[in-house]
Design an enzyme around this catalytic site. Sequence first.
Site, PDB file in Angstrom:
ATOM      1  N   ARG A   3       0.818  -1.215   0.000  1.00  0.00           N
ATOM      2  CA  ARG A   3       0.000   0.000   0.000  1.00  0.00           C
ATOM      3  C   ARG A   3       0.848   1.260   0.000  1.00  0.00           C
ATOM      4  O   ARG A   3       0.489   2.259  -0.610  1.00  0.00           O
ATOM      5  CB  ARG A   3      -0.981  -0.033   1.186  1.00  0.00           C
ATOM      6  CG  ARG A   3      -2.059  -1.072   0.953  1.00  0.00           C
ATOM      7  CD  ARG A   3      -3.085  -1.201   2.046  1.00  0.00           C
ATOM      8  NE  ARG A   3      -4.161  -2.071   1.554  1.00  0.00           N
ATOM      9  CZ  ARG A   3      -5.218  -2.457   2.266  1.00  0.00           C
ATOM     10  NH1 ARG A   3      -5.351  -2.059   3.511  1.00  0.00           N
ATOM     11  NH2 ARG A   3      -6.134  -3.228   1.723  1.00  0.00           N
ATOM     12  N   TYR A  22      -6.796   0.053  -6.893  1.00  0.00           N
ATOM     13  CA  TYR A  22      -6.230  -1.252  -6.524  1.00  0.00           C
ATOM     14  C   TYR A  22      -5.512  -1.250  -5.166  1.00  0.00           C
ATOM     15  O   TYR A  22      -5.348  -0.201  -4.573  1.00  0.00           O
ATOM     16  CB  TYR A  22      -5.418  -1.878  -7.648  1.00  0.00           C
ATOM     17  CG  TYR A  22      -4.170  -1.231  -8.193  1.00  0.00           C
ATOM     18  CD1 TYR A  22      -3.468  -0.233  -7.550  1.00  0.00           C
ATOM     19  CD2 TYR A  22      -3.677  -1.671  -9.422  1.00  0.00           C
ATOM     20  CE1 TYR A  22      -2.308   0.285  -8.098  1.00  0.00           C
ATOM     21  CE2 TYR A  22      -2.518  -1.148  -9.985  1.00  0.00           C
ATOM     22  CZ  TYR A  22      -1.844  -0.173  -9.311  1.00  0.00           C
ATOM     23  OH  TYR A  22      -0.708   0.337  -9.850  1.00  0.00           O
ATOM     24  N   GLU A  23      -5.194  -2.431  -4.722  1.00  0.00           N
ATOM     25  CA  GLU A  23      -4.596  -2.604  -3.377  1.00  0.00           C
ATOM     26  C   GLU A  23      -5.533  -2.053  -2.298  1.00  0.00           C
ATOM     27  O   GLU A  23      -5.079  -1.478  -1.300  1.00  0.00           O
ATOM     28  CB  GLU A  23      -3.232  -1.922  -3.337  1.00  0.00           C
ATOM     29  CG  GLU A  23      -2.254  -2.538  -2.362  1.00  0.00           C
ATOM     30  CD  GLU A  23      -1.895  -3.972  -2.725  1.00  0.00           C
ATOM     31  OE1 GLU A  23      -2.120  -4.819  -1.867  1.00  0.00           O
ATOM     32  OE2 GLU A  23      -1.426  -4.234  -3.844  1.00  0.00           O
ATOM     33  N   GLY A  24      -6.849  -2.249  -2.496  1.00  0.00           N
ATOM     34  CA  GLY A  24      -7.849  -1.719  -1.565  1.00  0.00           C
ATOM     35  C   GLY A  24      -8.304  -0.350  -1.999  1.00  0.00           C
ATOM     36  O   GLY A  24      -7.561   0.624  -1.851  1.00  0.00           O
ATOM     37  N   GLN A  83      -9.651   2.033   2.368  1.00  0.00           N
ATOM     38  CA  GLN A  83      -8.547   2.587   3.172  1.00  0.00           C
ATOM     39  C   GLN A  83      -9.105   3.463   4.298  1.00  0.00           C
ATOM     40  O   GLN A  83      -8.651   3.391   5.447  1.00  0.00           O
ATOM     41  CB  GLN A  83      -7.605   3.429   2.298  1.00  0.00           C
ATOM     42  CG  GLN A  83      -6.987   2.692   1.112  1.00  0.00           C
ATOM     43  CD  GLN A  83      -6.140   1.508   1.522  1.00  0.00           C
ATOM     44  OE1 GLN A  83      -5.512   1.529   2.572  1.00  0.00           O
ATOM     45  NE2 GLN A  83      -6.127   0.476   0.691  1.00  0.00           N
TER      46      GLN A  83
END
Lengths: 593, 593
Positions: B294, B434-436, B441
């Site tokens: 992240r 992406y990546e959450g 977040q």
Amino acid sequence: MPSYTAPVKDLQFVLHDVLNVSQSDIPGYAELEADFTAAVLDEAGKLTSQVLAPLNAVGDQEGCRFENGVVRTPTGFKDAFEQVKAGGWPGLDMPEEYGGQNMPYVLGTAVGELFSASNQAFTMYQGLTHGAASAILAHGTKAQKQQFLPKMVTCEWTGTMNLTEPHCGTDLGMMRTKAEPQDDGSYRVTGQKIFISSGEHDLADNIIHLVLAKIPGGPAGIKGVSLFIVPKFLINEDGSLGARNGAACGKIEEKMGIHGNSTCVMNYDGATGYLLGEAHKGMRAMFTMMNEARIGVGMQGLAQADAAYQNALAYAKDRLQGRDVTGTKNPDGPADPLIVHPDVRRALMDQKSFTEGARAFILWSATLIDAAHRGNDAAADGLVSLLTPVIKGFLTDQGYDMTVKAQQIYGGHGYIEEWGMSQFTRDARIAMIYEGANGVQALDLVGRKLAQDGGKHVMAFFEMVKTFLKENAGQDATLDATIFDPLKRASKDLQAAGMYFMQNGVKDPNNALSGSNDFMHMFGHVCLGLMWAKMALAAQKALSAGSGDATFHETKLATARYYMARQLPATALHLTRIESGAQTVMALDAEAF
Amino acid sequence: MPSYTAPVKDLQFVLHDVLNVSQSDIPGYAELEADFTAAVLDEAGKLTSQVLAPLNAVGDQEGCRFENGVVRTPTGFKDAFEQVKAGGWPGLDMPEEYGGQNMPYVLGTAVGELFSASNQAFTMYQGLTHGAASAILAHGTKAQKQQFLPKMVTCEWTGTMNLTEPHCGTDLGMMRTKAEPQDDGSYRVTGQKIFISSGEHDLADNIIHLVLAKIPGGPAGIKGVSLFIVPKFLINEDGSLGARNGAACGKIEEKMGIHGNSTCVMNYDGATGYLLGEAHKGMRAMFTMMNEARIGVGMQGLAQADAAYQNALAYAKDRLQGRDVTGTKNPDGPADPLIVHPDVRRALMDQKSFTEGARAFILWSATLIDAAHRGNDAAADGLVSLLTPVIKGFLTDQGYDMTVKAQQIYGGHGYIEEWGMSQFTRDARIAMIYEGANGVQALDLVGRKLAQDGGKHVMAFFEMVKTFLKENAGQDATLDATIFDPLKRASKDLQAAGMYFMQNGVKDPNNALSGSNDFMHMFGHVCLGLMWAKMALAAQKALSAGSGDATFHETKLATARYYMARQLPATALHLTRIESGAQTVMALDAEAF
């Protein structure tokens, strides 16, 4: 693939419950009764949702093709264009004597939203034609009007606007295209224009280019610019098409979006042109239609935001992911729909409160245009002139942000072209740039419009807000606390910013110009705040009277409260920035960057 | 076409004048002397600006091609990948025993910015490999490490992460991919994964997929998810490549951007997989590397913003348009450069103050990672865990906005693909997803991290800001007024928001979650404010000592003042929104939208 539904109920609410158009004494407004506008909007809704919207993705994927000087529009565009013409839509608000239906601009604007929202790239072909026809209507000779308008009002011929050159966009005084007078009264136009939307295509028999150029020997800079009519095919005396003119598309651009519209490099090589309006007064001729064109672009911001929002909302109701932390909402399913999550709500409410507020703002502004043009109302003309950069700049900046928020709700699928959400952002992006980039709108607002006619238009705006509050506040504690007080605060912020400019702009104009973007945005928020206050009142009134759809009106009130609580307070931040002045903005030498 | 220059001087300033890395007692930091990091960064700067940056537009235009199960990367990618491998860059911060150079993460991060900024789509091939290798490093058996890491550390083999399925992205508990245990201890993995970056390509001999799947009979939901190593080609006992495994790319996606990276649908059809870490603890294994991943994505927000800014700045200095209202700056030219105009300055200063602040924030966070991993510093670990969603969410939201601002400076040219500014926005867009996705977040920050370990990490953060101010404020009236007071106000806003959550989140968690996005953004602003305060101090110190480049340090101070005056005050707006609570956000029934 995204779908589109025309927001007819909401448009009707604004037209009739908020603006009360049919009660207005603006000439032509008496015809705008609710049944009539509903019928027009329903019809436009069918065409746009069933014919134009399905072509939106086609246009994006195929784009236009340029082969041997010919531009081919995407599959289906030609058929759809014929349907639009057959419905008489291009001439809706054009004069009857040239084949139009003479409807007020406000109705053209309401219909225009549906066209733009369903397929912006497609709609630009007729939009540019409308703009060019308006210029000929305002500045053409009788013969020019008779020669061009009947064909342009029907979109049998389409139109373009040619301003930009490779080395100058905003600063048109540097223009190099020249127009040499000929013995027969015509001109020979030579030069290159870029970014010409709809410059060449296969939808019409002829294309009427309006071209800015300089007549040699005229005044230097922007004062020596004239406007010319340059048809793709010359027109014989009997009205039939004659020889091909020296106006040709050199290439079409690969763009971020609006792929379905051909953006052309246009080369004029001694092309025959006809002066439109007075020599050296080309910018003035261009500017008389700028208000309409800029309001039209502002509307694109709203339109793309609404189209994107409709799909984001459907996805948020449909997609199951995670559980409501306050208690499961869909116990029989593997997860709850996205819409249960507060941050998804927040994003949806941002979009909903923006699009509905912007819709009211645009339609109200359109009534000002009508009051000015049909009713010769100088105050309305001054006010809409002041508001034009706000409509263009604020609504396109915000509209773009809303398409990004809508895309975000789709998660990873929002990034995949197949799902169609990327197109809304890519198409919406251009509206921040063309018809005067938004920085130029902010400059126009703060550098020109604020002080216009001794500042009387901005004073009139504040007076209008004050009068509205005086007439409506103080009667209902809840409305006061949730609607009117926030509007009052925001309006005070805006006045304070104007005061700061007056007090500090004289000693250093950069103190005003450094805050121009913030001022444009805070002005936009106050306008949407005013619209929401008016909508809340109308909804409250209907609820008190027990008339209409109670859920619809309660939803309006809730959305108004959201805007007031979560969006309108942005004025305070803008004011803080403005009051910090030019010092930090201009501190660095260019070399120090 | 855009160009890219590695910001080595600025990285050096942060590493050495602000963070004083070589003075730190974190193991390995003593090596990070200024000459050494400069040499590494210069070398990386050459490679990225001369080899990777010119391929950025190529990758965008050509994209990846999928033919008969094979993915071909764009022209030049293979050669460039060989150069990256030959330079040993992929193993820069990997252990020596597997062929890496064992440098601290902070140096890998500084170098990583250059890679991401010059060519994000290309860099993802090695970025995903780094992530997969880190997971094997943290959770693999000794045999697994020996089998996979030497090849992955060099990028001879690349890696992927397989989480998302068509019906679940955020909510991975609904996962359907299954892994059936075999007698030999391996598993047969069956299912479909989507959005797999670098899932199939022609850059490496083998691809090591890390796949989340459920072992039948395990716990329901997210607690029954395990992580598996699934190589594209099985590996023989002698280390040579064996049979093709049942893992195949089904198609590649057409995306808005990062066209040079293949985003694959991966079909696992009884593929042989090896359990990585413990059964049913797959999410935990995934999450141990989530912080790094992240932070890496947050860095992409900064990286794209900086690459776009560099080009916008060059254009603003070069493009002549209009005149400075306070007096002509380029009397010999037809117009002044864009950079004279206050609103262009404003946009440039927004970008400059963001990218430099974000750079310091990222590098400081990387030192926390190093302190946690190399120094076993639990407080640093807790703090970086708290900050991770801020880094990811705030920097990618803001980074994207900055690419839009950079594009805007180009006017119409910004919308034409040939000029390359559109690519920065299209590529930057994915990092918000992406990546959450950034909403996740914000939820992680407010719903989990704030209260983690009794809230001690957020208390430590506030304590750190307070201590910093106590140690440094009150000595210089100008620094107090322009730097420290604004930081103090913003930090108080953030504390007030946290207090609001504590007081109102218990009775209704939606009161906290409705403000999660605002909280993440105000936290980001306070972090950048803190970074700017530290940079201003370092610059001031150098100026007082008469050391270094005075113009550079004065520019830092001026940029710090800009951030404090124009960006940091956003915390007040975020607080206002947060304190308005959940009521307006959650007012509507889903049906009422």
